[in-house]
Design a protein around this motif. Structure first.
Motif, short mmCIF file in Angstrom:
data_model
loop_
_atom_site.label_atom_id
_atom_site.label_comp_id
_atom_site.label_asym_id
_atom_site.label_seq_id
_atom_site.Cartn_x
_atom_site.Cartn_y
_atom_site.Cartn_z
N LEU A 1 44.90 38.87 47.65
CA LEU A 1 46.30 38.86 46.75
C LEU A 1 46.53 37.46 46.06
O LEU A 1 47.42 37.58 45.24
CB LEU A 1 47.17 39.49 47.76
N THR A 2 46.09 36.47 46.73
CA THR A 2 46.57 35.08 46.14
C THR A 2 45.41 34.73 45.41
O THR A 2 45.50 33.62 44.92
CB THR A 2 46.70 34.03 47.29
N THR A 3 44.71 35.59 44.74
CA THR A 3 43.63 35.29 43.50
C THR A 3 42.63 34.39 44.22
O THR A 3 42.00 33.63 43.16
CB THR A 3 44.19 34.76 42.33
N ASN B 1 44.22 25.68 44.97
CA ASN B 1 43.77 26.95 44.32
C ASN B 1 44.64 27.86 44.31
O ASN B 1 44.61 28.52 42.98
CB ASN B 1 42.31 27.53 45.26
N VAL B 2 45.90 28.13 44.97
CA VAL B 2 46.67 29.07 44.59
C VAL B 2 47.86 28.75 43.61
O VAL B 2 48.80 29.33 43.54
CB VAL B 2 47.21 29.75 45.77
N SER B 3 47.81 27.35 43.31
CA SER B 3 48.66 26.71 42.38
C SER B 3 48.10 26.68 40.92
O SER B 3 47.01 27.23 40.74
CB SER B 3 49.01 25.28 42.70
N PRO B 4 49.02 26.54 39.74
CA PRO B 4 48.48 26.71 38.50
C PRO B 4 47.50 25.48 38.25
O PRO B 4 47.33 25.30 36.89
CB PRO B 4 49.81 26.80 37.87
N ILE B 5 47.26 24.53 38.92
CA ILE B 5 46.41 23.72 38.44
C ILE B 5 45.09 23.97 38.19
O ILE B 5 44.48 24.80 38.76
CB ILE B 5 46.02 22.57 39.78
N LYS B 6 44.69 23.35 36.88
CA LYS B 6 43.23 23.96 36.50
C LYS B 6 42.16 23.23 37.12
O LYS B 6 42.36 22.19 37.78
CB LYS B 6 43.39 23.67 34.83
N LYS B 7 41.05 23.68 37.02
CA LYS B 7 39.94 23.26 37.75
C LYS B 7 39.65 21.73 37.28
O LYS B 7 39.39 20.72 37.83
CB LYS B 7 38.63 24.07 37.72
N TYR B 8 39.65 21.66 35.83
CA TYR B 8 39.17 20.21 35.25
C TYR B 8 40.32 19.25 35.87
O TYR B 8 40.00 18.06 35.66
CB TYR B 8 39.04 20.58 33.72
N LEU C 1 50.73 42.48 37.95
CA LEU C 1 49.78 41.41 37.16
C LEU C 1 48.44 41.89 38.31
O LEU C 1 48.49 41.83 39.39
CB LEU C 1 50.10 40.05 37.19
N ASP C 2 47.33 42.12 37.59
CA ASP C 2 46.13 42.35 38.19
C ASP C 2 45.61 41.03 38.79
O ASP C 2 45.65 39.93 38.13
CB ASP C 2 45.17 42.94 37.02
N VAL C 3 45.21 41.01 39.91
CA VAL C 3 44.64 39.83 40.67
C VAL C 3 43.55 39.29 39.89
O VAL C 3 43.36 37.97 40.11
CB VAL C 3 44.66 39.98 42.19
N VAL C 4 42.67 40.10 39.27
CA VAL C 4 41.46 39.56 38.75
C VAL C 4 41.93 39.05 37.23
O VAL C 4 41.47 37.76 36.98
CB VAL C 4 40.37 40.66 38.51
N LYS C 5 42.23 40.05 36.45
CA LYS C 5 42.53 39.50 35.03
C LYS C 5 43.79 38.48 34.72
O LYS C 5 43.67 37.65 34.01
CB LYS C 5 42.84 40.98 34.18
N ASN C 6 44.69 38.76 35.44
CA ASN C 6 45.94 37.99 35.19
C ASN C 6 46.26 36.69 36.27
O ASN C 6 47.35 36.50 36.74
CB ASN C 6 47.31 38.62 35.18
N TYR C 7 44.97 36.29 37.01
CA TYR C 7 45.40 35.41 38.17
C TYR C 7 45.79 34.08 37.69
O TYR C 7 46.67 33.77 38.71
CB TYR C 7 43.95 35.04 38.68
N THR C 8 45.86 33.43 36.47
CA THR C 8 46.61 32.45 36.34
C THR C 8 48.33 32.63 36.32
O THR C 8 48.92 31.70 36.86
CB THR C 8 46.51 31.73 34.94
N SER C 9 48.60 33.73 36.16
CA SER C 9 50.15 34.28 35.68
C SER C 9 50.73 34.15 37.24
O SER C 9 51.59 34.02 37.67
CB SER C 9 50.50 35.45 35.13
N ARG D 1 49.42 33.02 39.91
CA ARG D 1 49.52 31.79 40.82
C ARG D 1 50.91 31.09 40.38
O ARG D 1 51.13 30.22 41.05
CB ARG D 1 48.33 30.68 40.37
N ASN D 2 51.49 31.19 39.25
CA ASN D 2 52.90 30.64 39.09
C ASN D 2 53.78 31.42 39.58
O ASN D 2 54.83 30.80 39.87
CB ASN D 2 52.96 30.72 37.50
N ILE D 3 53.80 32.66 40.16
CA ILE D 3 55.03 33.29 40.59
C ILE D 3 54.65 33.47 42.13
O ILE D 3 55.67 33.87 42.78
CB ILE D 3 55.28 34.49 39.96
N ILE D 4 53.78 32.86 42.89
CA ILE D 4 53.61 33.14 44.26
C ILE D 4 53.93 31.81 45.04
O ILE D 4 53.41 30.81 44.59
CB ILE D 4 52.25 33.98 44.86
#
Lengths: 304, 372
Positions: free
Chosen positions: A53-55, B214-221, A69-77, A79-82
């Protein structure tokens, strides 16, 4: 909209010799603003569900959504809200309390000041030690700091993986009170714990065992489903008592449970005198009928 | 990019907080540069000498005198027979035996020719080789001395002699320190760039903080850069400290341009940091990372020509040095410091190190994406 939706998630781990199914076709949903508990022993797959769930972990099968938000497709979004608090303390031990909090605020593009009111309750207790290194804090304090760090960017959902494991009873109680206050602020919370007594503090719980969900409901309903008579039995020699009770012809199950043994009989109106005469060799014998709790129900489900 | 700034601030905060590492960063160049060049010297002094003089003549005494006054040899034993002298070698009391035959003086005068036996203890091949070489020189000089004595007033140039004089370019005094100091500088940069970077990333894995990141918005690069940049800076800093120390202690400073040196070290560090990153992909604990690093460091350094010249190695080992980034850096540093090589002289070294940088980093990032 549900805060979390999990549909038929399966996750297996393969080693050279065998394959372990950590999460086996699990589905559940958490509504917004709900405090949802995953209750199960160690190794039941709780952490794998959290990581999916935390991607940070990909499921083999099934889909999962966090705030739609899908955990695979929208993982970046996502990560901002959890906010995620892993089971083991994972903050920088060589940085101070304040530096840790500041670091986690900045990587989410925010500041401590901006969301101070959200963590104020918790952080106030930490403030006297804010120049102390995180590694030098006590267990309960570490937990509070980790929660503060998970909260500092004002997440919509909080994932807490066994937050109270290894924490003293007073801190545990405080911690759950904090969770209630956070819930009141509209944050959805998914929490896992191996402690059955904490299950009662959740809005709804899922009982989980070897990767499978046994039952999902509000705690009271789960207890109510325990439809048998339950007795607490005690005597001077507890070990022999357990063996004797298990050998008794009308026993359905018997488990050691703190100071007492919890005994379930397979008759609707059992004859207590018969049991007492069966146990006549035991001194200081005590038998009382008790109300079941979640753990009794868990044990019952496990036997099925 | 804003995130990178915060990540870097955290990294430097952690590095500067770790007092032990900080002290090591200063102690490492100082101690290594002061100790190693003095300890790892190839000049042999005090070679222990055992003499078997069967002649006891003026000439034999003179020859022995030449040995002892050369400064290389220390006469420890006068034996009666060769086997007595060999006994001394067996007891590790003597490194070299010189046996002067009976009738040494007589033969020399009458027949213009005689023989001297030298035997060296070859347990340490290097000592033996040098001892024999020194001994040969001394005997040759002795020979010339005699000739000058005997051939009085030559009417013609009766015996033509080719006199060889040699001159050691770039290091006229054959000062071994000139050779080892640039190598140690290269070693220092390698140590910081490779070991510290791989350990640092693995530490995040080990204490579990990588989970939080990893669960933060930090990008890998951003994460990778935040790990590489501090050690790139630190590596160049250590090199600067090293340059200072080699100037203060040995008076050695690059004959070439500092900028070429820094440019080369900068690219070299990128290559090494990539290798450190690759190590950290495979290691889960700092202990594992330490072992992997140690494994490669030892091979890289011993096969890098720091102590023994690459040209002396067997063919197969020389081929290995082609894929050893450390050997290029050591060579480039020597060329720069001793010879004053320019950017153009070092162009192949530059090219190869750039290739190393691309290959290591490319591989590391590819692997990193897949596993972590």
């Amino acid at each position: 909209m549900n805060a979390i939706e999990v549909n038929n998630i399966t996750k297996t781990y393969s080693t050279k010799k065998n394959t372990i199914t950590a999460v086996d076709d699990v589905s559940f949903s958490v509504s917004e603003g709900e405090l949802f508990g995953l209750i199960g022993p160690d190794g039941s797959g709780k952490t794998s569900i959290f990581r999916i769930l935390t991607t940070v972990l990909l499921a083999d099968k099934g889909t999962a959504k966090v705030m739609n938000l899908d955990v695979v497709k929208n993982y970046t979004s996502i990560r901002n809200i959890i906010g995620y608090m892993p089971g083991r303390f994972s903050l920088y031990q060589d940085l101070t309390v304040e530096e840790n909090l500041n670091f986690f605020a900045t990587i989410f593009n925010t500041t401590i000041q901006e969301n101070y009111d959200l963590v104020a309750d918790i952080y106030k207790q930490l403030e006297p030690f804010k120049t102390r290194r995180a590694g030098k804090l006590s267990g309960g304090m570490k937990q509070k700091l980790a929660l503060s760090c998970a909260l500092i960017h004002k997440p919509k959902i909080l994932f807490l993986d066994e937050p109270t494991t290894g924490v003293d009873p007073v801190s545990r109680k405080e911690f759950w009170e904090m969770l209630k206050r956070l819930k009141a602020q509209g944050i959805s919370i998914l929490v896992s714990t191996p402690y059955m007594d904490e299950a009662n503090l959740c809005d709804r719980i899922a009982l989980i065992q070897t990767g499978k969900i046994l039952e999902i409901d509000i705690p009271q309903n789960i207890v109510n489903r325990f439809d048998k008579n339950l007795y607490a039995v005690k005597s001077k020699s507890m070990f022999n008592l357990l063996n004797d009770l298990r050998a008794y012809s009308k026993t359905e199950s018997c488990f050691a449970f703190g100071q007492y043994h919890h005994l379930v009989l397979n008759e609707e109106h059992p004859d207590m005198n018969e049991l007492k005469s069966y146990l006549k060799d035991h001194t200081e014998l005590e038998i009382t009928q008790i109300k079941p709790n979640i753990e009794d129900r868990f044990m019952q489900l496990m036997r099925k | 990019m804003r995130t990178l700034k915060f990540l870097l601030r955290k990294e430097f905060l952690q590095i500067f907080r770790d007092k032990l590492i900080l002290r090591m960063i200063f102690a490492l160049p100082v101690v290594q540069l002061i100790l190693l060049p003095y300890a790892a010297t190839y000049e042999m002094k005090n070679i222990t000498l055992s003499v078997v003089d069967n002649d006891h003549s003026e000439y034999s005494r003179k020859l022995i005198n030449n040995f002892t006054s050369s400064g290389y040899f220390k006469l420890v034993d006068y034996s009666k027979t060769y086997s007595d002298a060999l006994d001394q070698v067996e007891k590790d009391k003597a490194d070299l035996i010189v046996e002067i035959p009976e009738g040494f003086e007589r033969d020399l005068i009458r027949e213009d020719e005689t023989k001297v036996l030298i035997a060296a203890n070859a347990i340490s091949g290097q000592t033996a080789g040098l001892a024999v070489a020194y001994a040969n020189t001394i005997i040759r000089d002795y020979n010339i001395e005699l000739r000058i004595q005997w051939i009085q007033q030559p009417r013609l140039n009766a015996i033509p002699v080719i006199d060889i004089t040699s001159s050691n370019w770039f290091n006229p005094q054959m000062n071994y320190k000139m050779f080892i100091v640039p190598g140690v500088l290269a070693l220092l940069v390698t140590l910081v760039g490779f070991l510290m970077s791989s350990l640092n990333i693995v530490k995040e894995k080990e204490i579990g903080t990588i989970e939080q990141l990893n669960v933060s918005p930090i990008k890998k690069y951003e994460f990778i850069l935040s790990k590489l940049i501090p050690f790139w800076v630190l590596g160049l800093f250590v090199m600067t400290v090293g340059f200072f120390i080699s100037f203060i202690v040995y008076g050695i400073y690059p004959a070439g341009s500092f900028w070429v040196g820094y440019l080369f070290a900068g690219i070299y560090l990128i290559a090494l940091l990539g290798f450190g990153l690759l190590t950290s992909v495979y290691a889960d604990t700092q202990q594992q990372a330490m072992f992997i690093s140690y494994f490669f460091m030892l091979i890289f350094i011993l096969l890098g020509g720091l102590f023994s010249p690459i040209e002396n190695m067997p063919d197969w080992a020389q081929y290995l040095t082609y894929i050893n980034p450390v050997s290029y850096f050591i060579e480039a540093m020597r060329m720069l410091v001793l010879k004053g090589s320019s950017f153009w002289d070092l162009r192949y070294h530059f090219l190869i190190v750039i290739v190393f940088a691309i290959v290591f980093n490319g591989l590391a990032i590819f692997k990193y994406k897949k596993t972590v």
